[in-house]
Design a protein around this motif. Sequence first.
Motif, mmCIF file in Angstrom:
data_model
loop_
_atom_site.group_PDB
_atom_site.id
_atom_site.type_symbol
_atom_site.label_atom_id
_atom_site.label_comp_id
_atom_site.label_asym_id
_atom_site.label_seq_id
_atom_site.Cartn_x
_atom_site.Cartn_y
_atom_site.Cartn_z
ATOM 1 N N GLU A 1 0.815 -1.212 0.000
ATOM 2 C CA GLU A 1 0.000 0.000 0.000
ATOM 3 C C GLU A 1 0.856 1.274 0.000
ATOM 4 N N TRP A 2 2.158 1.129 -0.180
ATOM 5 C CA TRP A 2 3.033 2.314 -0.204
ATOM 6 C C TRP A 2 2.696 3.155 -1.436
ATOM 7 N N LYS A 3 2.511 4.442 -1.225
ATOM 8 C CA LYS A 3 2.156 5.338 -2.323
ATOM 9 C C LYS A 3 3.152 6.491 -2.426
ATOM 10 N N LEU A 4 3.390 6.927 -3.644
ATOM 11 C CA LEU A 4 4.155 8.144 -3.906
ATOM 12 C C LEU A 4 3.186 9.165 -4.485
ATOM 13 N N THR A 5 2.953 10.252 -3.742
ATOM 14 C CA THR A 5 2.064 11.295 -4.258
ATOM 15 C C THR A 5 2.896 12.344 -4.993
ATOM 16 N N ALA B 1 -0.960 12.930 -8.875
ATOM 17 C CA ALA B 1 -1.149 11.482 -8.907
ATOM 18 C C ALA B 1 -0.703 10.855 -7.595
ATOM 19 N N SER B 2 -1.111 9.609 -7.410
ATOM 20 C CA SER B 2 -0.663 8.794 -6.293
ATOM 21 C C SER B 2 -0.287 7.432 -6.872
ATOM 22 N N THR C 1 6.648 17.263 -4.453
ATOM 23 C CA THR C 1 5.944 18.496 -4.784
ATOM 24 C C THR C 1 6.804 19.312 -5.745
ATOM 25 N N ASP D 1 2.359 16.256 -6.508
ATOM 26 C CA ASP D 1 1.449 17.390 -6.587
ATOM 27 C C ASP D 1 2.237 18.674 -6.825
ATOM 28 N N ASP E 1 7.922 9.253 0.034
ATOM 29 C CA ASP E 1 6.503 8.987 -0.267
ATOM 30 C C ASP E 1 5.762 10.199 -0.834
ATOM 31 N N SER E 2 6.448 11.313 -1.063
ATOM 32 C CA SER E 2 5.748 12.433 -1.693
ATOM 33 C C SER E 2 6.718 13.348 -2.429
ATOM 34 N N SER F 1 1.561 3.637 -6.792
ATOM 35 C CA SER F 1 2.071 2.520 -5.997
ATOM 36 C C SER F 1 3.451 2.123 -6.535
#
Length: 249
Positions: free
Chosen positions: A95-99, A108-109, A222, A101, A219-220, A111
């Motif tokens: 369930e690891w997500k990379l957002t 996007a998000s 910007t 923005d 995990d993110s 996996s």
Amino acid sequence: MTRRRMIVAAVAAGAGVSAAGVAARLARRYGLVPPDSGGIYGPGETLTYATQRLLTAHSTAREFSRNMISKAPFANEIPPLKDEFKRHQSAGFKEWKLTIDGMVAHPASLSLADLKALPIRSQVTELACEEGWSYIAEWIGTPLFEVLHAAGMLTQARYVIYRSIDRDWWESIDMADAMHPQTLLTYGMNDDDLPVRFGGPLRLRLPRQLGYKSLKFVDSITVTDSMKHFGKGLGSSSPEGGYAWYAGI
């Protein structure tokens, strides 16, 4: 003034502290000012960043043959992992997500499976720590520019911020590094998944800068045109702790 003349002027200016201030003013004129350009060390940081960007913006880090991979790579100490990370770890990071923005047309998000569906690059490069140790490893991942292109990065973007799941850790890079082919969102190491002690499941690998810029547990992301409204406005948590924002090798 041409860029070549600016380089000559900057090098000459490096002969003295007052001259470094002159170089910093020249760098501002050409938009080559790092976010941590203020304070007593600011002129020096600016001179280093501007000179390397003019001379080595498109250079590549050395890549090694596989027989030079370190037999026992050193994994430096990491702080205690928080409960949120442990939950992901116990679930195999499914369930690891990379957002993504900010200044993109398509936030996007993704996996890890989504990332692995994008183009993959493998490279054997050295991770060099500011503390003096280093090791060579094979890093496997998706070039950051592929993710930025897929998200529709806007043309006015100037920086990419990337954060660890532990929000005390965050970094940023300029577009020269963000779009560089060796800048990877890394999920593999030495023919296997990226181990947690080396930053797994996802680490931004930046071989043209010192190791602390290769942030673990990412995990993110910007995308932005200014760092003024992030943290203390210095570009990342590193300069807030006394390190340079730009750590080019």
